[in-house]
Design a protein around this motif. Structure first.
Motif, PDB file in Angstrom:
ATOM      1  N   THR A   1     -12.463  -2.937  -0.447  1.00 35.86           N
ATOM      2  CA  THR A   1     -11.452  -2.422  -1.386  1.00 35.86           C
ATOM      3  C   THR A   1     -10.620  -3.561  -1.962  1.00 35.86           C
ATOM      4  O   THR A   1     -10.376  -3.612  -3.181  1.00 35.86           O
TER       5      THR A   1
ATOM      6  N   HIS B   1     -12.478  -5.857  -4.467  1.00 36.91           N
ATOM      7  CA  HIS B   1     -12.643  -5.181  -5.758  1.00 36.91           C
ATOM      8  C   HIS B   1     -11.327  -5.173  -6.541  1.00 36.91           C
ATOM      9  O   HIS B   1     -11.333  -5.232  -7.776  1.00 36.91           O
ATOM     10  N   ASP B   2     -10.202  -5.112  -5.860  1.00 41.34           N
ATOM     11  CA  ASP B   2      -8.899  -5.246  -6.528  1.00 41.34           C
ATOM     12  C   ASP B   2      -8.769  -6.634  -7.154  1.00 41.34           C
ATOM     13  O   ASP B   2      -8.282  -6.778  -8.283  1.00 41.34           O
TER      14      ASP B   2
ATOM     15  N   LEU C   1     -11.250  -8.583  -8.115  1.00 42.34           N
ATOM     16  CA  LEU C   1     -12.174  -8.640  -9.255  1.00 42.34           C
ATOM     17  C   LEU C   1     -11.600  -7.930 -10.477  1.00 42.34           C
ATOM     18  O   LEU C   1     -11.680  -8.435 -11.596  1.00 42.34           O
ATOM     19  N   SER C   2     -11.000  -6.765 -10.245  1.00 42.63           N
ATOM     20  CA  SER C   2     -10.416  -6.013 -11.360  1.00 42.63           C
ATOM     21  C   SER C   2      -9.303  -6.796 -12.034  1.00 42.63           C
ATOM     22  O   SER C   2      -9.209  -6.849 -13.263  1.00 42.63           O
TER      23      SER C   2
ATOM     24  N   ALA D   1     -16.419 -12.091  -3.506  1.00 39.62           N
ATOM     25  CA  ALA D   1     -17.090 -10.791  -3.391  1.00 39.62           C
ATOM     26  C   ALA D   1     -18.456 -10.960  -2.725  1.00 39.62           C
ATOM     27  O   ALA D   1     -18.852 -10.161  -1.860  1.00 39.62           O
TER      28      ALA D   1
ATOM     29  N   TRP E   1     -23.426 -10.394  -6.662  1.00 33.65           N
ATOM     30  CA  TRP E   1     -22.165 -11.083  -6.943  1.00 33.65           C
ATOM     31  C   TRP E   1     -22.352 -12.598  -6.998  1.00 33.65           C
ATOM     32  O   TRP E   1     -21.706 -13.280  -7.804  1.00 33.65           O
TER      33      TRP E   1
END
Length: 562
Positions: free
Chosen positions: A372, A375-376, A378-379, A397, A413
């Motif tokens: 989680t 991914h935060d 990456l966003s 990642a 990735w």
């Protein structure tokens, strides 16, 4: 013509030459050409430069003078700039411009808000420029620089590159250095780091002709700190050129007293030592950053200092302490105020905290939270549209999924990081991505190909001077050897990795190294089954011991049962 270059542009110029010599004429009414008798003294140069030089020599004096002046202004230029540089009545200027267009030296370009002119070819400008005496060029470059400053007072930042070029050629070193620094900073901001290195290096070279003064040292400090950022991104944080650049910048800070550049210089040195796995020196630089930030009572600087110390603690295996420093830094993060930091400090500080903390979460026994969190990261990196921050997050990642032993996700990735890093010239992330991609291939059954890629990545990484995560990369390679039945070779690498841990204090993966040593010992054939079993058991208990000290639950759970 059989002896000439034969390129399309060359042939166009030859045809134009024949027209000007009245050998070739066009019948506009019927769209045909007629070739007249060839003069006995007709000579066509065998290179395009020669043909262009001959054509320029045939121009009238006023046409040639204007063409030369335009060549100094640039390949493409607006009419308003021409009027400022060329001292000529407008009526006469328009007449000569029209003649040069008719003779196909220039093209008129429709543009907003005014007409622009373009040399037919870069070589046309180059040859016309070369026909000017050096003294004339120098004066025209100075005049062009002044004209650009006058015309674009409100939008001067759009013309830093042109101004740097003209003042560099005019001999006006002070203005040239100023604009080279500004243009270099702009290039860094748009991730054009190779361009930035060229501009800043040129500025530093010009600086050598100026006498040593406080102003000169301040200019050099600006150039060196900006250059340090560009070199770190392209050559890797630990490249010798990076260390040399920041060391010189720190020396300048000592001469000048504490300046606003001192903190980013200390940060640059922290990163240099950190990636070289010189953790004691890195810790000292991080502490100096924190002391300075506290003295200035600056939340932004405090955030950066906590990030530096958090990373250093984490690599030393002090996982909970490192995570606490990440939390202190992120409590000070403001998305709107701190977007600019991605340029000055290589990557966005929040991305740089979230990504390594995701790996910390895996070690502490929270593999789902790790996914989680990465991914935060990456966003956020994608939202910021900052390529270096994104490549950083993509590499982490890949590592998070590698720790979870998810081969396909790891490969995806890693390949994303490799693609972006190749496009942008990011040395560190390209090599790190290559190593982890190799592991993913081994995990998915492509053993020898994966090992070859891992070796390629390790060699390339060492060439940058980087030593950070060496124990991790040796772990991955040793594990790959175990996968293909080469346990003894893997054990040799693990011995090297454990020696590296003792030498540098890079203890983040220490528990994993002991665990893998136990696994490969059981696979090896060098000792009796009883000896292998006893040695492996000792390795697994060592894994538990180290993991408990670090609170690394994920490694503790991999130890022996009961």
């Amino acid at each position: 013509l059989a002896k000439t270059e034969g390129t399309p542009f060359f042939m166009e110029e030859v045809v134009q030459t024949l027209r000007e010599e009245d050998v070739l004429s066009a019948d506009l009414a019927i769209g045909t050409r007629r070739v007249g008798p060839l003069p006995t003294d007709l000579h066509i140069p065998t290179t395009v430069q020669g043909v262009l030089a001959a054509r320029i020599d045939r121009l009238t004096a006023e046409e040639k003078a204007l063409l030369q002046q335009l060549a100094v202004i640039g390949r493409q230029f607006p009419l308003s700039l021409v009027k400022q540089v060329v001292a000529q009545p407008e009526t006469e200027l328009y007449r000569v411009l029209s003649s040069l267009q008719a003779k196909e030296f220039l093209y008129e370009q429709p543009a907003f808000p005014e007409i622009e002119y373009l040399f037919k070819h870069a070589l046309t400008q180059e040859v016309a420029y070369s026909t000017l005496l050096q003294e004339q060029r120098t004066a025209l470059h100075e005049r062009t620089g002044q004209a650009i400053e006058g015309l674009y007072r409100e939008t001067q930042e759009d013309h830093y590159g042109e101004l740097a070029h003209h003042y560099s050629q005019s001999g006006n070193a002070r203005k040239a250095i100023d604009y080279l620094q500004r243009a270099g900073q702009q290039a860094v901001q748009r991730s054009a780091n190779e361009d930035a290195i060229g501009l800043l290096t040129k500025g530093l070279a010009l600086l050598q002709i100026l006498p040593e003064t406080v102003e000169r040292n301040q200019q050099e400090l600006m150039l060196q700190t900006t250059l340090g950022t560009a070199l770190s991104v392209t050559q890797g944080y630990a490249a010798p050129a990076v260390g040399k650049t920041y060391a010189r910048a720190r020396e300048l800070c000592q001469h000048l007293g504490e300046t606003p550049q001192l903190f980013p210089v200390l940060w640059g040195l922290w990163y240099f030592y950190f990636v070289r796995a010189e953790f004691q020196s890195a810790w000292e630089m991080g502490q100096q950053c924190l002391t300075l930030a506290q003295r200035e009572d600056d939340p932004t600087l405090l955030m950066i200092a906590y990030l530096a110390l958090g990373n250093t603690l984490t690599l030393r295996g002090e996982l909970t302490a490192g995570r606490a420093h990440y939390a202190r830094g992120m409590a000070l993060y403001n998305p709107q105020q701190h977007r600019f930091l991605a340029v000055q400090y290589f990557q966005d500080p929040k991305v740089t905290s979230l990504a390594p903390e995701a790996l910390v979460l895996w070690h502490l026994g929270y593999p789902d939270k790790a996914v989680t969190q990465i991914h935060d990261a990456l966003s956020l990196a994608q939202e910021l549209a900052h390529p270096f921050s994104l490549a950083f997050a993509q590499c982490f990642a890949a590592w998070v999924h590698q720790h979870r032993r998810e081969g396909q996700a790891t490969q995806e990735w890693a390949e994303a990081a490799i693609t972006l890093s190749t496009e942008q010239g990011f040395a560190n992330w390209l090599t790190w991505g290559t190593i982890v991609r190799g592991w993913a291939l081994v995990e998915q059954g492509q053993g020898e190909e994966g090992i070859a890629q891992m070796h390629q990545g390790v060699v390339a990484l060492q060439a940058t001077g980087a030593e950070l995560q060496r124990s991790h990369f040796l772990f991955l390679l040793a594990e790959a050897y175990g996968k293909v039945g080469r346990a003894e070779e893997g054990l040799v690498l693990l011995a090297e990795a454990l020696a590296w841990v003792d030498k540098t204090g890079e203890r983040w993966w220490e528990a994993g190294l002991h665990w893998l040593k136990g696994e490969l010992t059981l696979q090896s054939q060098s000792e009796s089954p009883e000896q292998r079993s006893a040695e492996a058991e000792a390795c697994f208990y060592k894994t538990i011991d180290v993991a408990r000290k670090q609170q690394a639950k994920s490694w503790e759970l991999r130890g022996p049962v009961g």
